[in-house]
Motif scaffolding. Structure first.
Motif, PDB file in Angstrom:
ATOM      1  N   LEU A  54      -2.553  -0.021  -3.804  1.00  0.00           N
ATOM      2  CA  LEU A  54      -2.673  -0.144  -5.187  1.00  0.00           C
ATOM      3  C   LEU A  54      -2.004  -1.110  -5.751  1.00  0.00           C
ATOM      4  O   LEU A  54      -2.279  -1.965  -6.745  1.00  0.00           O
ATOM      5  N   TYR A  55      -0.535  -1.294  -5.299  1.00  0.00           N
ATOM      6  CA  TYR A  55       0.200  -2.517  -5.653  1.00  0.00           C
ATOM      7  C   TYR A  55      -0.715  -3.697  -5.546  1.00  0.00           C
ATOM      8  O   TYR A  55      -0.603  -4.708  -6.465  1.00  0.00           O
ATOM      9  N   ARG A  56      -1.450  -4.111  -4.287  1.00  0.00           N
ATOM     10  CA  ARG A  56      -2.055  -5.394  -3.928  1.00  0.00           C
ATOM     11  C   ARG A  56      -3.190  -5.613  -5.127  1.00  0.00           C
ATOM     12  O   ARG A  56      -3.360  -6.739  -5.367  1.00  0.00           O
ATOM     13  N   ALA A  57      -3.886  -4.583  -5.186  1.00  0.00           N
ATOM     14  CA  ALA A  57      -5.000  -4.636  -6.071  1.00  0.00           C
ATOM     15  C   ALA A  57      -4.678  -4.839  -7.471  1.00  0.00           C
ATOM     16  O   ALA A  57      -5.155  -5.819  -8.229  1.00  0.00           O
ATOM     17  N   ILE A  58      -3.300  -4.490  -8.071  1.00  0.00           N
ATOM     18  CA  ILE A  58      -2.900  -4.638  -9.532  1.00  0.00           C
ATOM     19  C   ILE A  58      -2.561  -6.213  -9.303  1.00  0.00           C
ATOM     20  O   ILE A  58      -2.880  -6.800 -10.425  1.00  0.00           O
ATOM     21  N   GLN A  59      -1.744  -6.537  -8.587  1.00  0.00           N
ATOM     22  CA  GLN A  59      -1.339  -7.951  -8.389  1.00  0.00           C
ATOM     23  C   GLN A  59      -2.286  -8.986  -8.451  1.00  0.00           C
ATOM     24  O   GLN A  59      -2.303  -9.889  -8.898  1.00  0.00           O
ATOM     25  N   ALA A  60      -3.409  -8.579  -7.638  1.00  0.00           N
ATOM     26  CA  ALA A  60      -4.372  -9.340  -7.552  1.00  0.00           C
ATOM     27  C   ALA A  60      -5.380  -9.192  -8.446  1.00  0.00           C
ATOM     28  O   ALA A  60      -6.661 -10.123  -8.522  1.00  0.00           O
ATOM     29  N   ALA A  88      -1.351   3.333 -15.938  1.00  0.00           N
ATOM     30  CA  ALA A  88      -2.571   2.883 -16.461  1.00  0.00           C
ATOM     31  C   ALA A  88      -2.223   1.627 -17.482  1.00  0.00           C
ATOM     32  O   ALA A  88      -2.869   0.707 -17.791  1.00  0.00           O
ATOM     33  N   LYS A  89      -1.141   2.163 -18.272  1.00  0.00           N
ATOM     34  CA  LYS A  89      -0.447   1.071 -18.975  1.00  0.00           C
ATOM     35  C   LYS A  89       0.023  -0.257 -18.577  1.00  0.00           C
ATOM     36  O   LYS A  89      -0.342  -1.449 -19.139  1.00  0.00           O
ATOM     37  N   VAL A  90       0.679   0.087 -17.345  1.00  0.00           N
ATOM     38  CA  VAL A  90       0.974  -1.233 -16.439  1.00  0.00           C
ATOM     39  C   VAL A  90      -0.127  -2.013 -16.164  1.00  0.00           C
ATOM     40  O   VAL A  90      -0.137  -3.199 -16.075  1.00  0.00           O
ATOM     41  N   ILE A  91      -1.248  -1.185 -15.697  1.00  0.00           N
ATOM     42  CA  ILE A  91      -2.461  -2.079 -15.372  1.00  0.00           C
ATOM     43  C   ILE A  91      -2.970  -2.727 -16.696  1.00  0.00           C
ATOM     44  O   ILE A  91      -3.470  -4.066 -16.285  1.00  0.00           O
ATOM     45  N   ASN A 141      -1.321  -4.010 -19.017  1.00  0.00           N
ATOM     46  CA  ASN A 141      -0.429  -5.210 -19.227  1.00  0.00           C
ATOM     47  C   ASN A 141      -0.501  -6.379 -18.277  1.00  0.00           C
ATOM     48  O   ASN A 141      -0.135  -7.570 -18.342  1.00  0.00           O
ATOM     49  N   THR A 142      -1.360  -5.896 -17.010  1.00  0.00           N
ATOM     50  CA  THR A 142      -1.342  -6.867 -15.833  1.00  0.00           C
ATOM     51  C   THR A 142      -2.394  -7.597 -15.817  1.00  0.00           C
ATOM     52  O   THR A 142      -2.387  -8.520 -15.608  1.00  0.00           O
ATOM     53  N   THR A 143      -3.605  -6.755 -15.990  1.00  0.00           N
ATOM     54  CA  THR A 143      -4.900  -7.173 -15.718  1.00  0.00           C
ATOM     55  C   THR A 143      -5.344  -8.131 -16.859  1.00  0.00           C
ATOM     56  O   THR A 143      -4.908  -8.100 -17.933  1.00  0.00           O
ATOM     57  N   SER A 144      -6.294  -9.066 -16.324  1.00  0.00           N
ATOM     58  CA  SER A 144      -7.067  -9.739 -17.187  1.00  0.00           C
ATOM     59  C   SER A 144      -8.097  -9.299 -17.748  1.00  0.00           C
ATOM     60  O   SER A 144      -8.918  -9.689 -18.796  1.00  0.00           O
ATOM     61  N   ALA A 145      -8.402  -7.801 -17.356  1.00  0.00           N
ATOM     62  CA  ALA A 145      -9.767  -7.430 -17.866  1.00  0.00           C
ATOM     63  C   ALA A 145      -9.371  -6.841 -19.346  1.00  0.00           C
ATOM     64  O   ALA A 145      -8.142  -6.576 -19.703  1.00  0.00           O
ATOM     65  N   HIS A 146     -10.397  -6.465 -19.680  1.00  0.00           N
ATOM     66  CA  HIS A 146     -10.399  -5.679 -21.357  1.00  0.00           C
ATOM     67  C   HIS A 146     -10.003  -4.555 -21.163  1.00  0.00           C
ATOM     68  O   HIS A 146     -10.440  -3.729 -20.252  1.00  0.00           O
ATOM     69  N   PHE A 147      -9.262  -3.843 -21.922  1.00  0.00           N
ATOM     70  CA  PHE A 147      -8.784  -2.466 -21.469  1.00  0.00           C
ATOM     71  C   PHE A 147      -8.850  -1.528 -22.923  1.00  0.00           C
ATOM     72  O   PHE A 147      -8.466  -1.899 -24.115  1.00  0.00           O
ATOM     73  N   LEU A 148      -9.810  -0.472 -22.535  1.00  0.00           N
ATOM     74  CA  LEU A 148     -10.049   0.516 -23.465  1.00  0.00           C
ATOM     75  C   LEU A 148      -9.472   2.048 -22.873  1.00  0.00           C
ATOM     76  O   LEU A 148      -9.615   2.250 -21.708  1.00  0.00           O
TER      77      LEU A 148
END
Length: 441
Positions: free
Chosen positions: A43-49, A69-72, A74-81
């Motif tokens: 999961l760490y690698r997936a979030i970082q990448a 979920a909130k960390v993801i 703040n980290t991801t470039s995806a749109h978050f809903l």
């Protein structure tokens, strides 16, 4: 976002409960759950990448499901809903899907949909999401306190990676509590508050793996405690006790009190005193003892002290252990009380442990005795030539499904290991032994 939305978000950041304000914003701020978000974990690698697939977070309250979920987010470039399954209806889900399609069409951006308490969705709602998870319209992150294998459709399960979050350890709770007291931007740092080591130990223990419990108590303590003459707000054990509405119980899980209490619990069950057994159970639960540990002790007592005097005791104890694992607290207290009361009330016998201990001693002390030839396996090639299996009498071919023949090795003929008592069901076993001519000692 209009001005009113912006002001609402700003107010939430400053006026939200401490536990909400102190949510980690990055992976480096997350405390605990090293088994899934430790460095180099999947999961760490997936979030970082930024290469997430659909996932389900499963675990007790306060362990960090929403936080991750909130960390993801703040980290991801995806749109978050985000939606909550307790209040979201079909229109909400349709709006989310349309927004996700719009993001993909206009900006080529993926959408992560976080569904809190996903187990609250019925089968139809879960089925509605399935095609959009399959075609990648949304990347689903579901959070649930219930076992997903029971509460989430198998189709969604097969398309998701399940991560089980564990209750936070005491040291994790302490770290979060001290961080909240010291943080001046989002925490209580501006209040100049300190917590006594005993109070911190108590809160970390009584929180039972739920960080929110400890942080809520700390916030209440800081906001309601007057400053001392030195200008510091001191969170003492008394303050902590009042804020969490629970009395400080002397119970060190690694000290004498722990062993004394579990010893009294077991001896009360062995001594057929359900009242005392339930009392000591309550003391352990009140102090935050591990319910799995208690369940194991009940199983041991059922086998060691009840044995075949009531074979159902072990069945009840094992069922209780499984139920405790699935339910967790506070419901687990009912299951444990039922099992402890049953074992305490059952007729007692230590015949099984006496039998196995004597047999183990025999095996360990003396030369290994030869198995009688007629009991040896007769199916492999050459067994008949060696005389294996010859002369064996099949018990079901005889009246009463019993035939007298030698089972113990020659050296041990007549030796008794299992001697049933006169209590409970074992009395029937003794009567059966008499009926087939098995000698009594």
């Amino acid at each position: 976002m209009d001005l009113f939305d912006y002001m609402r978000e700003q107010n939430q950041e400053t006026e939200a409960p401490l536990a909400s304000r102190m949510r980690p914003r990055t992976l480096d701020e997350v405390v605990g759950q090293e088994h899934i978000i430790g460095k180099n974990r999947l999961l760490y690698r997936a979030i970082q990448a930024d290469k997430l697939s659909s996932i389900l977070f499963y675990g007790p309250p306060g362990t960090g499901k929403t936080t991750l979920a909130k960390v993801i987010a703040n980290t991801t470039s995806a749109h978050f809903l985000q939606i909550n399954a307790t209040s979201a209806g079909k229109k909400d889900m349709e709006a989310v899907v349309e927004e996700a399609k719009g993001q993909a069409g206009m900006y080529g951006q993926k959408t992560i949909l976080f569904v809190d308490e996903i187990h609250r969705f019925n089968k139809g709602q879960q089925d509605y999401l399935l095609p959009f998870v399959e075609d990648g319209t949304v990347i689903l992150i579901g959070a649930t306190t219930e076992n997903p294998y029971f509460e989430v459709n198998s189709a969604l399960l097969s398309r998701s990676v399940i991560f089980e979050l564990k209750p936070l350890g005491k040291e994790d709770i302490k770290t979060l509590a001290l961080r909240a007291l010291e943080n001046e931007e989002r925490g209580m740092g501006a209040y100049r508050a300190q917590i006594d080591p005993e109070a911190l130990e108590f809160l970390a223990d009584i929180a039972n793996g739920d960080a929110r419990n400890a942080l809520n108590a700390i916030e209440l303590g800081v906001l309601t405690t007057e400053r001392s003459p030195d200008g510091i707000i001191h969170i003492t054990s008394q303050v902590a006790e009042e804020c969490i509405q629970k009395r400080v119980v002397r119970y060190d899980k690694t000290g004498d009190n722990h062993y004394d209490t579990i010893s009294a619990f077991i001896k009360s069950m062995r001594g057929s005193d359900p009242d005392a057994a339930v009392y000591y159970l309550a003391r352990m639960l009140y102090a935050g003892e591990d319910v799995a540990f208690i369940a194991r002790r009940i199983m041991i007592c059922a086998a060691e002290d009840v044995s075949n005097a009531d074979p159902q005791a072990l069945v009840v104890a094992v069922s209780a252990a499984q139920a405790v694992e699935r339910l967790g607290m506070p419901e687990a207290r009912i299951v444990l009380a039922q099992a402890a009361a049953y074992v305490a009330s059952a007729p007692k016998s230590n015949s099984a442990i006496m039998a196995i201990d004597q047999a183990m001693q025999e095996v360990g002390s003396n030369k290994t005795a030869s198995i009688p030839a007629h009991l040896k396996d007769a199916h492999y090639k050459g067994a008949a030539k060696l005389g294996h299996g010859i002369g064996y009498q099949y018990a079901h071919d005889y009246p009463g499904h019993y035939v007298a023949q030698q089972y113990l090795p020659d050296e041990l003929v007549g030796r008794r290991f299992y001697v049933p008592s006169d209590n409970g069901y074992e009395k029937q076993i003794r009567e059966y032994f008499k009926s087939i001519g098995k000698e009594e000692e």
